[in-house]
Design a protein around this motif. Structure first.
Motif, PDB file in Angstrom:
ATOM      1  N   ILE A 289       0.879  -1.169   0.000  1.00  0.00           N
ATOM      2  CA  ILE A 289       0.000   0.000   0.000  1.00  0.00           C
ATOM      3  C   ILE A 289       0.913   1.214   0.000  1.00  0.00           C
ATOM      4  O   ILE A 289       1.832   1.312   0.823  1.00  0.00           O
ATOM      5  N   CYS A 290       0.684   2.133  -0.919  1.00  0.00           N
ATOM      6  CA  CYS A 290       1.574   3.285  -1.049  1.00  0.00           C
ATOM      7  C   CYS A 290       0.765   4.569  -1.089  1.00  0.00           C
ATOM      8  O   CYS A 290      -0.125   4.725  -1.926  1.00  0.00           O
ATOM      9  N   GLU A 291       1.084   5.477  -0.180  1.00  0.00           N
ATOM     10  CA  GLU A 291       0.425   6.781  -0.208  1.00  0.00           C
ATOM     11  C   GLU A 291       0.676   7.458  -1.556  1.00  0.00           C
ATOM     12  O   GLU A 291       1.683   7.214  -2.223  1.00  0.00           O
ATOM     13  N   LYS A 292      -0.281   8.314  -1.939  1.00  0.00           N
ATOM     14  CA  LYS A 292      -0.114   9.050  -3.192  1.00  0.00           C
ATOM     15  C   LYS A 292       1.004  10.075  -3.023  1.00  0.00           C
ATOM     16  O   LYS A 292       1.266  10.520  -1.900  1.00  0.00           O
ATOM     17  N   PRO A 293       1.691  10.443  -4.131  1.00  0.00           N
ATOM     18  CA  PRO A 293       1.654   9.818  -5.447  1.00  0.00           C
ATOM     19  C   PRO A 293       2.546   8.584  -5.471  1.00  0.00           C
ATOM     20  O   PRO A 293       3.473   8.464  -4.666  1.00  0.00           O
ATOM     21  N   LEU A 294       2.266   7.686  -6.406  1.00  0.00           N
ATOM     22  CA  LEU A 294       3.094   6.491  -6.519  1.00  0.00           C
ATOM     23  C   LEU A 294       4.553   6.844  -6.810  1.00  0.00           C
ATOM     24  O   LEU A 294       5.466   6.179  -6.329  1.00  0.00           O
ATOM     25  N   ALA A 295       4.762   7.884  -7.594  1.00  0.00           N
ATOM     26  CA  ALA A 295       6.120   8.282  -7.986  1.00  0.00           C
ATOM     27  C   ALA A 295       6.062   9.703  -8.529  1.00  0.00           C
ATOM     28  O   ALA A 295       4.987  10.274  -8.698  1.00  0.00           O
ATOM     29  N   ALA A 296       7.226  10.246  -8.847  1.00  0.00           N
ATOM     30  CA  ALA A 296       7.280  11.605  -9.379  1.00  0.00           C
ATOM     31  C   ALA A 296       6.816  11.678 -10.824  1.00  0.00           C
ATOM     32  O   ALA A 296       6.323  12.706 -11.273  1.00  0.00           O
ATOM     33  N   THR A 297       6.995  10.582 -11.579  1.00  0.00           N
ATOM     34  CA  THR A 297       6.601  10.563 -12.986  1.00  0.00           C
ATOM     35  C   THR A 297       5.763   9.327 -13.280  1.00  0.00           C
ATOM     36  O   THR A 297       5.852   8.302 -12.584  1.00  0.00           O
ATOM     37  N   ALA A 298       4.981   9.416 -14.354  1.00  0.00           N
ATOM     38  CA  ALA A 298       4.163   8.274 -14.758  1.00  0.00           C
ATOM     39  C   ALA A 298       5.037   7.101 -15.181  1.00  0.00           C
ATOM     40  O   ALA A 298       4.686   5.934 -14.953  1.00  0.00           O
TER      41      ALA A 298
END
Length: 338
Positions: free
Chosen positions: A86-95
């Motif tokens: 489970i990962c808080e938003k955002p998953l990452a800096a880029t898509a």
């Protein structure tokens, strides 16, 4: 999983609402953080673990509630060890990076859940149901607003390290806009005052306009305002036969309009007067694992929200609208099910 074992990476403000949900579910909890792990452990009955890798080895589910710049790295480390994440938003800096995390999870046969909590707020879910039932006819325009006192932790104000008003705060409503009206074709964004030398000013306001492929236009406003100001969020969806709306300031179940003490923390989105959305979110994720089904938020949803936020920053830099590709990067496993 007869007994839930969960590892919380991080002990900041958002960690407490996650820990509270895990405690309510009777989970065996572990926590690791550079700062604050002992307080979380004492308050919620968790066990402190020395580091991230040791924690991953002890649990079935890893819950990432750390600064945004660390999300992808921690998720990949947990996925490599076969843990659901489970990962808080955002998953990452880029898509692109977010898609690589989703693909790693698919390849490893584990589950990845982006924690977009607003989907679990009863008021927003009822608007979604009203749209789908045709209650307001054909949707034309959506308006979202989200404003609260600026966070006090420095990383929030560095866009290069995962912070920024759009990526951190407004991504909630970006996700809602997509949930209500579908994929986005173009993004136009402005911010005032502008970010200078990677430093986001405060107070600061941004406006993002999304043109969806369905033809719907979404206006999204976000502000980090002066310390002590109460958090407020609103949404309005207008269609050919009416509108649906919600404004937290008009919710009289329990409301205080007075300015808060300048040291008070009122950064998190306000709790619904109904069931805690954070609890509902965790319950859905656990049930999705046990039942082998999708959760209300999928990895593809997390990727798409990041892609739109990324395009908003590109629009600010260019001073013009930015087009999104018809097919955003998603994992092959998810693409096969679409």
């Amino acid at each position: 999983m007869s007994t839930l074992t969960v590892g919380l990476i991080g002990a900041g403000g958002i960690s407490r609402v996650h820990a509270d949900a895990w405690r309510a579910l009777g989970a065996v909890g572990y926590v690791t953080s550079l700062v604050g792990a002992e307080e979380i452990a004492e308050e919620y009955g968790f066990t402190v673990v020395a580091d991230v890798d040791a924690l991953i080895e002890l649990v079935d589910i890893v819950d990432i509630v750390t600064p945004s710049s660390t999300h992808a790295d921690f998720a990949l480390r947990a996925i490599a060890r076969g843990r659901d994440v489970i990962c808080e938003k955002p998953l990452a800096a880029t898509a692109e990076i977010a898609a690589s995390v989703a693909q790693a999870a698919a390849d490893a046969g584990v589950r990845l859940f982006p924690a977009h909590v607003v989907r679990y707020m009863g008021e927003y879910r009822r608007i979604k149901q009203g749209i789908e039932s045709g209650r307001i006819g054909t949707v034309a325009v959506q308006r979202f607003s989200r404003a609260g006192s600026a966070p006090q932790t420095p990383w929030f104000f560095s866009e290069s390290t995962g912070g920024g008003l759009i990526r951190d705060l407004m991504i909630h409503d970006i996700d809602q806009a997509i949930w209500f009206a579908g994929p986005v074709a173009t993004v136009y964004a402005v911010q005032n005052p502008p970010t200078v030398d990677d430093r986001v000013p405060a107070p600061v306001t941004s406006h993002v306009v999304l043109t969806h492929r369905s033809g719907v236009i979404s206006h999204i406003h976000g502000s980090w305002v002066a310390p002590g100001m109460p958090f407020r969020t609103s949404v309005e969806v207008a269609g050919s036969e009416g509108r649906l709306r919600y404004d937290s300031a008009e919710d009289h179940t329990l409301r205080t309009d007075a300015v808060l003490d300048s040291t008070a923390a009122d950064y998190l989105p306000p709790m619904s007067p109904e069931e805690s959305p954070y609890y509902a979110e965790i319950v859905d994720f656990v049930a999705a694992i046990r039942e082998g089904r999708d959760a209300l938020v999928t990895p593809a949803d997390g990727i798409e929200a990041v892609a739109v936020a990324e395009a908003a920053y590109a629009s600010i830099a260019a001073g013009a609208a930015v087009s999104l590709p018809v097919a955003l990067p998603v994992s092959e496993a998810e693409e096969a099910t679409r």
